[in-house]
Design an enzyme around this catalytic site. Structure first.
Site, PDB file in Angstrom:
ATOM      1  N   LYS A   8     -16.073  12.305 -82.774  1.00 55.10           N
ATOM      2  CA  LYS A   8     -16.638  11.592 -83.925  1.00 55.10           C
ATOM      3  C   LYS A   8     -17.722  12.459 -84.539  1.00 55.10           C
ATOM      4  CE  LYS A   8     -20.775  10.393 -82.003  1.00 55.10           C
ATOM      5  NZ  LYS A   8     -21.996  11.096 -82.425  1.00 55.10           N
ATOM      6  N   ASP A 132     -22.857   5.884 -76.887  1.00 57.18           N
ATOM      7  CA  ASP A 132     -21.821   6.143 -77.883  1.00 57.18           C
ATOM      8  C   ASP A 132     -20.457   5.569 -77.504  1.00 57.18           C
ATOM      9  OD1 ASP A 132     -23.667   7.525 -79.345  1.00 57.18           O
ATOM     10  OD2 ASP A 132     -22.814   9.513 -79.002  1.00 57.18           O
TER      11      ASP A 132
END
Length: 268
Positions: A8, A132
């Site tokens: 990401k 995350d």
């Protein structure tokens, strides 16, 4: 069973507050990109884990894939598996690769054992792995606050844009990155900026880690400048570095990045 945990990027990253628990509150957009590891699991008599590709530092017993197994096994007494992780996403690069591996392990174990866990339940387990990790359960663009685990919907699509990620083979620790940041409330409405035209992002959508890290590592600053010189609509360091990404309308020549780790492709 095999799956492909993806990286990401952070589009904008404000470090807004130091929390009483030692973590920091942030504001950012997490956006998935298709630079992927490979994770395979097969039923086995005893639990095992091996990795190939990029060498993963530290004790393998601390790998998030194994931690994901132990979390689910503690509650559901699932059978052992043999895990093989082929590591491709650079480590310590602001791309969330390790977090993705752990989250995808949760999703694989849920499917293999037909646990029927909901998105929310899987995100709960992922939160125990790291800040995350929950993002990679649904794996879609979100506006992120808290310590990275509070998600809000975001009307943002970069589908069809061309992205280039350049990693200069520098490992920046979280401790080092945060040592150069003074937490400050956002001076702009980041969420509103992110839903405006991408042409408005340059100079306005900021990664707070860049202030100190671009000075400490001129190569990162040079990569960012070069992406703009090549016509990037927007370029930034992702996470706490050291990877820099540029978003373009069309493919570009990557020949002058041969000494670095580079991934490019279309965004979904």
């Amino acid at each position: 069973m095999i799956t492909f945990p993806n990286a990401k990027i952070n589009i904008g990253l404000g470090i807004t507050e130091k929390r009483s628990d030692g973590f920091h509150n942030i504001a950012s957009c997490f956006y998935p990109v298709n630079w992927c590891d490979m994770l395979e699991m097969i039923p086995a008599k005893t639990l095992s884990f091996q990795s190939t590709g990029i060498e993963i530092p530290g004790n393998p017993d601390g790998n998030l894939c194994l931690k994901a197994y132990h979390l689910l096994n503690e509650k559901y007494d699932i059978p052992p598996v043999q895990m093989h992780l082929h590591k491709i996403i650079p480590i310590g690069a602001g791309l969330g690769g390790g977090s993705a591996d752990g989250a995808f392990a949760i999703k694989m174990l849920n499917d293999m054992n037909q646990l029927g866990l909901s998105i929310e339940e899987m995100e709960g387990f992922a939160t125990e792995l790291g800040s995350d990790c929950p993002f990679f359960i649904e794996n879609k663009p979100v506006y992120v606050t808290g310590r990275g685990e509070v998600f809000d919907t975001l009307d943002l699509s970069l589908e069809g844009k061309y992205i280039v990620l350049v990693n200069p083979n520098i490992h920046i620790s979280t401790k080092e990155a945060y040592s150069g940041v003074t937490p400050t409330p956002l001076s702009v409405d980041l969420k509103q900026l992110l839903t405006s035209s991408i042409n408005e992002w340059k100079g306005n959508v900021v990664n707070d880690f860049e202030h100190s890290l671009l000075k400490n590592y001129p190569v990162i600053d040079n990569i960012k400048k070069s992406l703009y010189q090549k016509g990037a609509i927007y370029a930034s360091m992702t996470g706490s570095g050291s990877t820099v990404f540029g978003i373009f309308d069309d493919e570009i020549d990557l020949s002058n990045y041969t000494e670095y780790m580079v991934w490019s492709g279309k965004l979904d």
